[in-house]
Design a protein around this motif. Structure first.
Motif, PDB file in Angstrom:
ATOM      1  N   UNK A   1      -2.456   4.125  -1.568  1.00  0.00           N
ATOM      2  CA  UNK A   1      -2.097   5.234  -2.450  1.00  0.00           C
ATOM      3  C   UNK A   1      -0.651   5.665  -2.291  1.00  0.00           C
ATOM      4  N   UNK A   2      -0.095   5.592  -1.073  1.00  0.00           N
ATOM      5  CA  UNK A   2       1.250   6.119  -0.839  1.00  0.00           C
ATOM      6  C   UNK A   2       2.287   5.012  -0.880  1.00  0.00           C
ATOM      7  N   UNK A   3       3.547   5.424  -1.150  1.00  0.00           N
ATOM      8  CA  UNK A   3       4.643   4.451  -1.198  1.00  0.00           C
ATOM      9  C   UNK A   3       4.841   3.762   0.147  1.00  0.00           C
ATOM     10  N   UNK A   4       4.900   4.476   1.283  1.00  0.00           N
ATOM     11  CA  UNK A   4       5.074   3.779   2.566  1.00  0.00           C
ATOM     12  C   UNK A   4       3.972   2.757   2.832  1.00  0.00           C
ATOM     13  N   UNK A   5       2.720   3.106   2.506  1.00  0.00           N
ATOM     14  CA  UNK A   5       1.638   2.159   2.759  1.00  0.00           C
ATOM     15  C   UNK A   5       1.728   0.958   1.824  1.00  0.00           C
ATOM     16  N   UNK A   6       2.112   1.194   0.573  1.00  0.00           N
ATOM     17  CA  UNK A   6       2.295   0.070  -0.354  1.00  0.00           C
ATOM     18  C   UNK A   6       3.429  -0.845   0.118  1.00  0.00           C
ATOM     19  N   UNK A   7       4.504  -0.225   0.595  1.00  0.00           N
ATOM     20  CA  UNK A   7       5.636  -1.026   1.087  1.00  0.00           C
ATOM     21  C   UNK A   7       5.228  -1.863   2.285  1.00  0.00           C
ATOM     22  N   UNK A   8       4.445  -1.273   3.198  1.00  0.00           N
ATOM     23  CA  UNK A   8       3.983  -2.028   4.362  1.00  0.00           C
ATOM     24  C   UNK A   8       3.081  -3.183   3.933  1.00  0.00           C
ATOM     25  N   UNK A   9       2.189  -2.928   2.976  1.00  0.00           N
ATOM     26  CA  UNK A   9       1.305  -3.994   2.478  1.00  0.00           C
ATOM     27  C   UNK A   9       2.122  -5.102   1.813  1.00  0.00           C
ATOM     28  N   UNK A  10       3.150  -4.719   1.084  1.00  0.00           N
ATOM     29  CA  UNK A  10       4.013  -5.710   0.424  1.00  0.00           C
ATOM     30  C   UNK A  10       4.711  -6.591   1.459  1.00  0.00           C
ATOM     31  N   UNK A  11       5.249  -5.970   2.520  1.00  0.00           N
ATOM     32  CA  UNK A  11       5.935  -6.751   3.553  1.00  0.00           C
ATOM     33  C   UNK A  11       4.962  -7.685   4.273  1.00  0.00           C
ATOM     34  N   UNK A  12       3.767  -7.199   4.516  1.00  0.00           N
ATOM     35  CA  UNK A  12       2.763  -8.051   5.157  1.00  0.00           C
ATOM     36  C   UNK A  12       2.388  -9.219   4.253  1.00  0.00           C
ATOM     37  N   UNK A  13       2.290  -8.955   2.971  1.00  0.00           N
ATOM     38  CA  UNK A  13       1.947  -9.994   2.004  1.00  0.00           C
ATOM     39  C   UNK A  13       2.990 -11.109   1.991  1.00  0.00           C
ATOM     40  N   UNK A  14       4.263 -10.741   2.147  1.00  0.00           N
ATOM     41  CA  UNK A  14       5.343 -11.718   2.079  1.00  0.00           C
ATOM     42  C   UNK A  14       5.600 -12.424   3.414  1.00  0.00           C
ATOM     43  N   UNK A  15       5.016 -11.941   4.505  1.00  0.00           N
ATOM     44  CA  UNK A  15       5.255 -12.551   5.813  1.00  0.00           C
ATOM     45  C   UNK A  15       4.853 -14.020   5.792  1.00  0.00           C
ATOM     46  N   UNK A  16       5.760 -14.864   6.212  1.00  0.00           N
ATOM     47  CA  UNK A  16       5.501 -16.296   6.226  1.00  0.00           C
ATOM     48  C   UNK A  16       5.698 -16.980   4.903  1.00  0.00           C
ATOM     49  N   UNK A  17       5.981 -16.246   3.857  1.00  0.00           N
ATOM     50  CA  UNK A  17       6.218 -16.821   2.545  1.00  0.00           C
ATOM     51  C   UNK A  17       7.706 -16.839   2.238  1.00  0.00           C
ATOM     52  N   UNK A  18       8.050 -17.688   1.294  1.00  0.00           N
ATOM     53  CA  UNK A  18       9.434 -17.727   0.787  1.00  0.00           C
ATOM     54  C   UNK A  18       9.405 -17.177  -0.640  1.00  0.00           C
TER      55      UNK A  18
ATOM     56  N   UNK B   1       6.647   0.247  -8.976  1.00  0.00           N
ATOM     57  CA  UNK B   1       7.144  -1.126  -8.837  1.00  0.00           C
ATOM     58  C   UNK B   1       6.301  -1.885  -7.816  1.00  0.00           C
ATOM     59  N   UNK B   2       6.009  -1.249  -6.676  1.00  0.00           N
ATOM     60  CA  UNK B   2       5.224  -1.914  -5.634  1.00  0.00           C
ATOM     61  C   UNK B   2       3.828  -2.265  -6.133  1.00  0.00           C
ATOM     62  N   UNK B   3       3.233  -1.385  -6.910  1.00  0.00           N
ATOM     63  CA  UNK B   3       1.917  -1.711  -7.487  1.00  0.00           C
ATOM     64  C   UNK B   3       2.021  -2.987  -8.321  1.00  0.00           C
ATOM     65  N   UNK B   4       3.053  -3.076  -9.158  1.00  0.00           N
ATOM     66  CA  UNK B   4       3.227  -4.269  -9.974  1.00  0.00           C
ATOM     67  C   UNK B   4       3.425  -5.520  -9.139  1.00  0.00           C
ATOM     68  N   UNK B   5       4.208  -5.414  -8.054  1.00  0.00           N
ATOM     69  CA  UNK B   5       4.439  -6.576  -7.191  1.00  0.00           C
ATOM     70  C   UNK B   5       3.133  -7.025  -6.530  1.00  0.00           C
ATOM     71  N   UNK B   6       2.366  -6.071  -6.017  1.00  0.00           N
ATOM     72  CA  UNK B   6       1.116  -6.425  -5.349  1.00  0.00           C
ATOM     73  C   UNK B   6       0.125  -7.041  -6.324  1.00  0.00           C
ATOM     74  N   UNK B   7       0.064  -6.488  -7.525  1.00  0.00           N
ATOM     75  CA  UNK B   7      -0.827  -7.062  -8.529  1.00  0.00           C
ATOM     76  C   UNK B   7      -0.400  -8.474  -8.917  1.00  0.00           C
ATOM     77  N   UNK B   8       0.932  -8.720  -8.913  1.00  0.00           N
ATOM     78  CA  UNK B   8       1.416 -10.057  -9.256  1.00  0.00           C
ATOM     79  C   UNK B   8       0.942 -11.095  -8.251  1.00  0.00           C
ATOM     80  N   UNK B   9       0.666 -10.666  -7.021  1.00  0.00           N
ATOM     81  CA  UNK B   9       0.154 -11.574  -5.996  1.00  0.00           C
ATOM     82  C   UNK B   9      -1.374 -11.534  -5.908  1.00  0.00           C
ATOM     83  N   UNK B  10      -2.005 -10.889  -6.884  1.00  0.00           N
ATOM     84  CA  UNK B  10      -3.458 -10.936  -6.951  1.00  0.00           C
ATOM     85  C   UNK B  10      -4.174  -9.932  -6.092  1.00  0.00           C
ATOM     86  N   UNK B  11      -3.488  -8.912  -5.603  1.00  0.00           N
ATOM     87  CA  UNK B  11      -4.164  -7.892  -4.811  1.00  0.00           C
ATOM     88  C   UNK B  11      -5.001  -7.027  -5.762  1.00  0.00           C
ATOM     89  N   UNK B  12      -6.293  -6.884  -5.539  1.00  0.00           N
ATOM     90  CA  UNK B  12      -7.135  -6.059  -6.422  1.00  0.00           C
ATOM     91  C   UNK B  12      -6.670  -4.611  -6.428  1.00  0.00           C
TER      92      UNK B  12
END
Length: 957
Positions: free
Chosen positions: A385-402, A368-379
């Motif tokens: 590779x890991x779920x915790x790292x993907x989750x951290x990247x996802x949270x960073x991506x959303x910081x400051x966004x609505x 699911x996290x891979x799909x979310x990150x790809x939806x925001x254009x992350x190459x």
């Protein structure tokens, strides 16, 4: 001169609980009574049901006699909160309504309500740019707080509400300080903020306000030190960095921005600028929401609650929408998501997590996290590779966004946690068939969906197949609503079928469903996801084997609710084991815990459970389970009846199954409380036993609840039980049982004023007893026939029946029965104006009752003596007689008879020229009858209102 107590009561709960009449403090009694008032105050001007209030006060530790204790506390509160009731029967401050207890508090008489109004006004002023008014209103509102809400009192509700309101309090403080900083009213803010930060070290907004206040005061170094202290504390306690907003504030202070010390806050503070290191947002974010229903209906309260939550100052809004299969969780989530999508311009994400999909396992959070990150254009090559790292990247991506994230059909909390945004401005809505208690404990707000109300269900159908068509056949629509049990899935299936055949009458569809009652064949859609049986099975197949077996057996229970001991009896397991199994079922929303320890499910789930039981469990196992649960009800109610009405003639019951759980009671109060909570279940159990091949249980269980139903005034239910018992006795050839059922049914019909039917059943019973030579029981029937004649105003014929009964009792050697007959002879004599004879017969009756030790008989005879002496004008002697009766009724614990004697004693005090005493007695009687839910509660109301009694209370009612 006005009475200082004659006015609306004022309540203060923002601190220690206080109540006032004007400037006079009200003594509020014991700690538990204050807890009851606190719970009522938190529901001020909204009714709260008896079971809900018990749960609020005691929670899982509620005693078996909690109903009686609650009634006692409510009565005590009525006396102190509304002491000047003059001629009013019911308290205008604390009353009983059809929906429960209602504490009525006028506007401005509850400090919490004044605080809320002040807070709303302040925010409106701030939104309009009037910061001075906003500050003034916030200062006034916050000045109402004297300490923690209901300080010093504790209960499940009070503790939860104290925490919730404490959060609102600190949010209001933060708003006030923010505005004061903008206005320059910051002389003492640094000291205040240091105290607040020490008390709330994890609140980053307070840390930011302290940094701003220090910077405004020219103390840049201390402001930077405050940030370092915040960062170190968050790392040590939570292992996280400060949020982007606090980091940006730190950077601006480092830069020495002059604007920071001057700029006033906006009406709604904007989100902080995006950190330079995160990915730049696309011109428009992902919009993944599936389409919403075109005919979405109802759920207004839930939609409003979601909108209100989105408007609060959460760091991130997380909502868990839970409920049973087919209740409309996804529809609600998507409908609301589409409504608020413009408020989340940076994107709306959606995923079906397939938590209960029979075609495959739940979605992996990493996928699911891979799909979310790809939806925001992350190459792809930049996705960790890991779920915790993907989750951290996802949270960073959303910081400051609505961004709005909809996580549909979640299996459990572990699946959801990595997918949640982490910063202010975004929101997540999770749906699941499970409670997701761990997610709620982590901060999610629960929204539990119940079945649709009848009016909402009818509106859903009308919108699906046309308002005109629905209006043309309202009875058919009502029938469809009932048979769909308020379940949106079932309603949608029925509506689709009706829409597919627009020329067919709705009554024909209703008839089809009625023929399929108890089966799910009528709720089969075109696809598996629209087939009620299939959808319900997805939850069932996730259960452990023991929980699945219990679920099936619950389909055999007559309902409407079941407790731990009854469920343990049904399954033949110890109570401690069934607690875990019921917890698993309720956690999966296959069962609803409607009150602490009381479980139920809707009719379609019951039908599915029963289907599974008949398909899987052998008939002997089902028969044994039904016997065990009926044994639980029979033997428990038999023990309760013996405690409450020990003077009744006992019956013999066979020993209970060893695997059945039989409750015992410590006293009469506990026994009465059990009867009060279980009465509807007991009635259903009798009907079920009759049709399920357990006639002895039907007959004996009816006998055990007869006195309770009669004294509670539940005559319709009583008559229904007696008809079932009569059918059971006739089926098994139990002549004595049939005679008793006829006799008791006669009394129930008498109470319902169905006099001809009552007389018919009395004569049938008399005929059966006559054939068996039962003189004493025949005598009882003559007394019953006398009561029927009295209702027909034929006191002379009633007196003849009572004399005949006395002679039969004497022939049978039944001295207790003879005493009863003498009492009735006295009663009818008094009504015929033969007062001297009445006194003589009653004194003979009283002496006989004393000889045989019949305390209820003595109490009843003292009551008759009071009536007779009242008729003679000897009000002082009548008062003495009634007080003797009251003493005995209270000793016996018979609250209904206490109420009826209080009414007659009140009549005597009124006749004696003491209207104040009469009013007090009538009000006390009215409170008892109200608490009992008795239909004759209108008697004291009529007396207090000075109305002429068309049907005054008669003896034996």
């Amino acid at each position: 001169m006005s009475n200082p107590l004659d006015g609306p009561v004022r309540l203060d709960i923002l601190g220690q609980l206080q109540a006032w009449h004007g400037t006079t403090a009200v003594p509020l009694g014991s700690v538990k009574q204050r807890v009851v008032l606190g719970a009522l105050a938190l529901h001020a001007n909204r009714p709260i049901g008896r079971e809900q209030l018990i749960d609020a006060v005691w929670g899982d530790d509620a005693p078996t006699y909690a109903v009686n204790l609650l009634q006692k506390h409510v009565s005590g509160l009525r006396q102190v909160l509304d002491p000047v009731r003059s001629a009013r029967t019911r308290s205008e401050v604390l009353s009983w309504t059809d929906a429960g207890y209602l504490l009525s508090v006028p506007p401005d008489h509850l400090d919490l309500e004044r605080f809320d109004r002040g807070l709303t006004g302040a925010r409106a002023a701030r939104a309009a740019g009037d910061l001075a008014t906003a500050s003034e209103r916030l200062h006034a509102a916050l000045a109402l707080w004297r300490g923690p809400v209901l300080d010093g009192l504790s209960s499940p509700l009070l503790d939860a509400e104290r925490d919730r309101l404490a959060e609102r309090h600190i949010l209001a403080l933060e708003e006030r300080i923010d505005i004061d900083l903008a206005l320059g009213n910051d002389q003492d803010l640094v000291a205040e903020l240091r105290r607040l930060v020490a008390a709330h070290p994890l609140r980053e907004r307070l840390r930011g306000l302290l940094m701003r206040a220090l910077y405004r005061d020219g103390r840049q170094g201390e402001a930077l030190a405050a940030f370092r202290e915040a960062r170190d504390h968050l790392l040590a306690e939570l292992g996280i960095d400060p949020d982007p907003e606090l980091q940006m504030l730190h950077q601006r202070i480092l830069n020495g921005e002059a604007e920071l010390s001057r700029r006033a806050p906006a009406a709604h503070p904007p989100a902080p600028p995006a950190p330079a290191t995160r990915e730049a947002p696309a011109a428009s974010g992902p919009a993944q929401l599936p389409h919403a229903l075109a005919h979405f209906t109802g759920r207004t309260a839930e939609m409003d609650r979601l909108t209100a939550l989105a408007g609060t100052d959460h760091s991130v809004m997380i909502v868990a929408i839970t409920g049973t299969a087919g209740v409309g969780k996804t529809s609600l989530a998507l409908q609301w998501a589409h409504r608020v999508a413009p408020d989340y311009p940076d994107g709306q994400l959606y995923v079906n997590l397939r938590g209960f999909d029979p075609q495959g396992g739940p979605m992996d959070p990493g996928v699911v996290l891979r799909g979310f990150l790809e939806a925001f254009g992350v190459p792809a090559q930049q996705i960790p590779a890991t779920v915790p790292d993907r989750a951290a990247r996802f949270r960073s991506l959303l910081a400051g966004r609505r961004v709005l994230v909809v996580l549909d059909n979640a299996r459990d909390t572990d699946q959801v946690l990595p997918l949640l945004p982490g910063t202010h401005g975004s929101a997540a809505v999770v749906t699941s068939r499970r409670r997701l208690s761990a997610l709620v404990a982590a901060g999610a707000v629960p929204v539990t969906l119940d079945l649709l109300a009848d009016d909402e269900a009818a509106l859903l159908l009308a919108r699906r197949f046309g308002a005109e068509r629905a209006a043309a056949e309202p009875e058919a629509v009502a029938g469809l609503v009932t048979m769909c049990a308020g379940l949106p899935l079932a309603l949608a299936i029925v509506a689709a079928r009706a829409a597919a055949f627009p020329h067919h009458r709705l009554s024909a569809l209703a008839a089809e469903l009625r023929e399929a009652t108890g089966r799910l064949d009528a709720f089969m859609g075109e696809t598996e996801s629209s087939d009620a049986r299939a959808v319900l099975s997805w939850s069932y197949h996730q259960l452990s084997d023991d929980a699945a077996r219990l679920f099936r057996l619950l389909g055999l229970h007559p309902g409407p609710e079941i407790t731990y001991p009854a469920a343990a009896s049904l399954a033949g397991v110890p109570v401690r084991q069934v607690r875990r199994l019921l917890g698993e079922l309720s956690g999966a929303h296959l069962l609803e815990e409607r009150a602490p320890g009381r479980f139920a499910f809707h009719d379609l789930l019951r039908a599915y459970a029963a289907e599974q039981a008949h398909d899987i469990d052998p008939e002997p196992d089902r028969h044994a389970a039904t016997r065990r649960v009926l044994d639980h009800y029979l033997h428990t109610s038999h023990g309760a009846d013996r405690l409450l009405y020990a003077y009744r003639e006992p019956i013999a019951v066979d020993p209970a199954d060893p695997a059945a759980t039989v409750l015992t009671f410590t006293g009469a109060e506990a026994a009465l409380a059990w009867f009060l909570t279980e009465q509807s279940v007991l009635v259903e159990a009798i009907m079920h036993a009759t049709g399920a091949g357990f006639p002895a249980h039907a007959s004996q269980l009816t006998w055990t609840i007869t006195a309770f139903l009669n004294y509670q005034g539940k005559w319709h239910a009583w008559a229904g039980c007696l008809r079932a018992a009569l059918e059971a006795c006739e089926r098994t050839g139990d002549v004595n049982g049939a005679a008793l059922a006829h006799r008791l049914l006669s009394i129930a019909l008498l109470q319902l004023d169905l006099l001809d039917k009552a007389a018919d059943h009395a004569r049938q019973a008399l005929e059966l007893y006559g054939k068996s030579g039962e003189k004493a029981r025949s005598a009882r029937l003559h007394l019953d026939l006398g009561r029927i004649l009295e209702r027909q105003s034929d006191h002379a014929a009633a007196l003849d029946r009572a004399r005949l009964a006395r002679d039969l009792f004497q022939e049978a050697g039944d001295r207790s029965g003879e005493a009863d007959a003498l009492n009735w002879i006295g009663w009818y004599s008094a009504n015929l104006g033969q007062h001297t004879d009445a006194l003589r017969f009653c004194r003979e009756s009283l002496e006989l009752h004393r000889e045989v030790g019949d305390y209820p008989g003595q109490a009843d005879t003292w009551d008759t003596l009071g009536f007779a002496t009242h008729q003679l004008g000897d009000y002082a002697e009548a008062t003495v007689c009634f007080e003797h009766a009251l003493e005995l009724w209270r000793r016996l614990g018979d609250r209904y008879e206490v109420a009826t004697t209080l009414l007659r004693l009140g009549d005597t005090r009124q006749a004696a020229g003491d209207p104040a005493a009469a009013g007090a007695l009538w009000r006390e009687a009215g409170d008892i009858l109200d608490d009992l839910g008795h239909p004759q509660a209108d008697q004291p109301r009529a007396r207090l209102a000075g109305e002429k009694l068309v049907h005054p209370l008669r003896k034996g009612e």
